[in-house]
Design a protein around this motif. Structure first.
Motif, short mmCIF file in Angstrom:
data_model
loop_
_atom_site.label_atom_id
_atom_site.label_comp_id
_atom_site.label_asym_id
_atom_site.label_seq_id
_atom_site.Cartn_x
_atom_site.Cartn_y
_atom_site.Cartn_z
N GLN A 120 24.06 -20.62 -3.63
CA GLN A 120 24.27 -21.09 -5.00
C GLN A 120 23.95 -20.00 -6.01
O GLN A 120 24.66 -19.84 -7.01
CB GLN A 120 23.43 -22.34 -5.25
N ASP A 121 22.91 -19.22 -5.75
CA ASP A 121 22.57 -18.12 -6.65
C ASP A 121 23.70 -17.09 -6.70
O ASP A 121 23.98 -16.51 -7.75
CB ASP A 121 21.29 -17.43 -6.19
N SER A 122 24.37 -16.88 -5.57
CA SER A 122 25.47 -15.91 -5.52
C SER A 122 26.63 -16.31 -6.41
O SER A 122 27.35 -15.46 -6.93
CB SER A 122 25.96 -15.73 -4.07
N TYR A 123 26.82 -17.62 -6.58
CA TYR A 123 27.95 -18.12 -7.36
C TYR A 123 27.53 -18.62 -8.74
O TYR A 123 28.31 -19.27 -9.43
CB TYR A 123 28.65 -19.25 -6.60
N ALA A 124 26.29 -18.32 -9.14
CA ALA A 124 25.79 -18.83 -10.41
C ALA A 124 26.56 -18.30 -11.61
O ALA A 124 26.57 -18.92 -12.68
CB ALA A 124 24.30 -18.49 -10.56
N GLY A 125 27.23 -17.16 -11.45
CA GLY A 125 27.95 -16.58 -12.57
C GLY A 125 29.34 -17.15 -12.79
O GLY A 125 30.01 -16.78 -13.76
N VAL A 126 29.78 -18.04 -11.90
CA VAL A 126 31.13 -18.60 -12.03
C VAL A 126 31.10 -20.11 -11.84
O VAL A 126 30.28 -20.64 -11.07
CB VAL A 126 32.09 -17.98 -10.99
N PRO A 127 31.95 -20.86 -12.51
CA PRO A 127 32.04 -22.30 -12.24
C PRO A 127 32.43 -22.53 -10.78
O PRO A 127 33.24 -21.79 -10.21
CB PRO A 127 33.15 -22.77 -13.20
N HIS A 128 31.83 -23.55 -10.17
CA HIS A 128 32.15 -23.85 -8.78
C HIS A 128 31.84 -25.30 -8.46
O HIS A 128 31.16 -26.00 -9.21
CB HIS A 128 31.39 -22.91 -7.83
N ASN A 129 32.36 -25.74 -7.31
CA ASN A 129 32.05 -27.05 -6.75
C ASN A 129 30.91 -26.90 -5.75
O ASN A 129 30.87 -25.95 -4.98
CB ASN A 129 33.26 -27.63 -6.01
N LEU A 130 30.02 -27.88 -5.75
CA LEU A 130 28.96 -27.94 -4.75
C LEU A 130 29.03 -29.30 -4.06
O LEU A 130 28.99 -30.34 -4.73
CB LEU A 130 27.58 -27.77 -5.41
N VAL A 131 29.16 -29.28 -2.74
CA VAL A 131 29.19 -30.52 -1.96
C VAL A 131 27.92 -30.53 -1.11
O VAL A 131 27.64 -29.59 -0.38
CB VAL A 131 30.42 -30.59 -1.06
N VAL A 132 27.15 -31.61 -1.23
CA VAL A 132 25.86 -31.72 -0.55
C VAL A 132 25.87 -32.94 0.37
O VAL A 132 26.23 -34.04 -0.06
CB VAL A 132 24.70 -31.84 -1.56
N GLY A 133 25.49 -32.76 1.62
CA GLY A 133 25.43 -33.87 2.54
C GLY A 133 24.28 -34.82 2.23
O GLY A 133 23.21 -34.38 1.79
N PHE A 142 30.24 -43.05 1.55
CA PHE A 142 30.38 -41.63 1.83
C PHE A 142 29.02 -40.97 2.05
O PHE A 142 27.99 -41.45 1.59
CB PHE A 142 31.14 -40.95 0.70
N ARG A 143 29.04 -39.85 2.76
CA ARG A 143 27.82 -39.14 3.07
C ARG A 143 27.82 -37.74 2.44
O ARG A 143 27.50 -36.76 3.07
CB ARG A 143 27.65 -39.05 4.60
N TYR A 144 28.19 -37.72 1.18
CA TYR A 144 28.14 -36.48 0.42
C TYR A 144 28.07 -36.79 -1.07
O TYR A 144 28.43 -37.89 -1.51
CB TYR A 144 29.39 -35.61 0.69
N LYS A 145 27.57 -35.81 -1.81
CA LYS A 145 27.62 -35.84 -3.26
C LYS A 145 28.35 -34.59 -3.73
O LYS A 145 28.24 -33.53 -3.11
CB LYS A 145 26.20 -35.87 -3.86
N ILE A 146 29.08 -34.72 -4.81
CA ILE A 146 29.83 -33.60 -5.38
C ILE A 146 29.24 -33.25 -6.74
O ILE A 146 29.01 -34.15 -7.58
CB ILE A 146 31.32 -33.93 -5.52
N TRP A 147 29.01 -31.97 -6.96
CA TRP A 147 28.50 -31.48 -8.23
C TRP A 147 29.42 -30.37 -8.74
O TRP A 147 30.04 -29.64 -7.96
CB TRP A 147 27.09 -30.92 -8.07
N PHE A 148 29.50 -30.26 -10.06
CA PHE A 148 30.27 -29.19 -10.69
C PHE A 148 29.33 -28.31 -11.48
O PHE A 148 28.55 -28.79 -12.32
CB PHE A 148 31.35 -29.77 -11.61
#
Length: 278
Positions: A120-133, A142-148
């Protein structure tokens, strides 16, 4: 590894046809910024860290999920969550060479079964999707959460934006909230729903069609990690990819043949041209 294979892997990581699949070994050079102690990432080191540096009973030392289940039964699930939050969310760690290398390449889609925040730190400089189990949580099928990530903060999202990088952390992360797959009960729930298709967002199901994978820092001698991998790479190309495994066991060779992975008998740090601190 031949120069041709190396160039093929690098080109595939850059164009998105090859997906990095990160295991504990990519953190081998990461140290506590204050004490210099290595980050607990693999099964044994996590068990020791969770138990104040002392080994647990031999049957519990077999695998971290088993040890975490024992702690959960004795002291509650929140005890395991607090340990992982403290380890990965409240402790300062040095940067890992593999993560710095990946940051320069910036793959579009990355699977990371570690629970730290370096990806996550590597991509902190750009908008991205994060999917967490997630596991054993009511109110959802569902067994995941989605963050932007908008460049400043994470906010919950109902869907993935396929145009932006996708970071999949199936075993959890402390950021933006401490949610983990850790104990045997967590894995049973998550893998059951993974096999049923409920642990992977539909956008990733579409994206992963025909992809190949490069396993980095992941040994395949543990049942839970093999089961997660087999379903995470479902619908891969044939063959499905490659795995860096130095001195593979017969069991690892058989599993890799079964799922279509070619073993590269080397180390990811050799591949990226970095040394691992002793």
């Amino acid at each position: 590894m031949t120069p041709e294979l190396r160039q093929h892997l690098l080109a595939g990581l850059r164009d998105g046809s090859i997906v990095p699949y990160l295991g504990p070994g990519v953190l081998a050079d990461v140290r506590n910024a204050a004490s210099g102690a290595p980050i607990p990432a693999g099964s044994d080191s996590l068990i020791l860290a969770m138990n104040d540096g002392k080994p647990m009973a031999p049957k519990l030392m077999y695998e971290f999920p088993r040890a975490a289940m024992n702690v959960e039964l004795k002291r509650g699930r929140t005890t395991v969550t607090r340990f992982l939050n403290r380890t990965y969310g409240e402790t300062a760690w040095t940067r890992g060479a593999v993560h710095d290398w990946l940051k320069a390449i910036s793959p579009h889609y990355v699977i990371d079964i570690n629970r730290d925040t370096q990806l996550q730190d590597s991509y902190a400089g750009v908008p991205h999707n994060l999917v967490v189990g997630i596991a054993r949580i009511g109110g959802t099928d569902f067994r995941y959460k989605i963050w932007f990530w908008d460049g400043q903060a994470y906010r919950k999202s109902e869907a993935i934006n396929p145009a932006l990088p996708i970071l999949f952390k199936p075993m959890g992360t402390p950021r933006p909230e401490g949610v983990y797959i850790a104990s045997d009960a967590d894995y049973v729930d998550f893998i059951t729903e993974l096999m049923g298709g409920f642990s992977i967002p539909p956008e990733i199901k579409a994206l992963r069609q025909g992809k190949r994978y490069l396993l980095m820092g992941l040994r395949l001698n543990r049942d839970t990690e093999r089961m997660v991998l087999a379903d995470m790479i479902y619908a891969a190309a044939e063959p499905s990819g490659w795995a860096f495994i130095a001195a593979p066991t017969d069991k690892e060779r058989r599993f890799c043949r079964k799922v279509g992975l070619e073993i590269i008998e080397g180390d990811v740090f050799e591949f990226i041209g970095a040394a691992v601190a002793a």
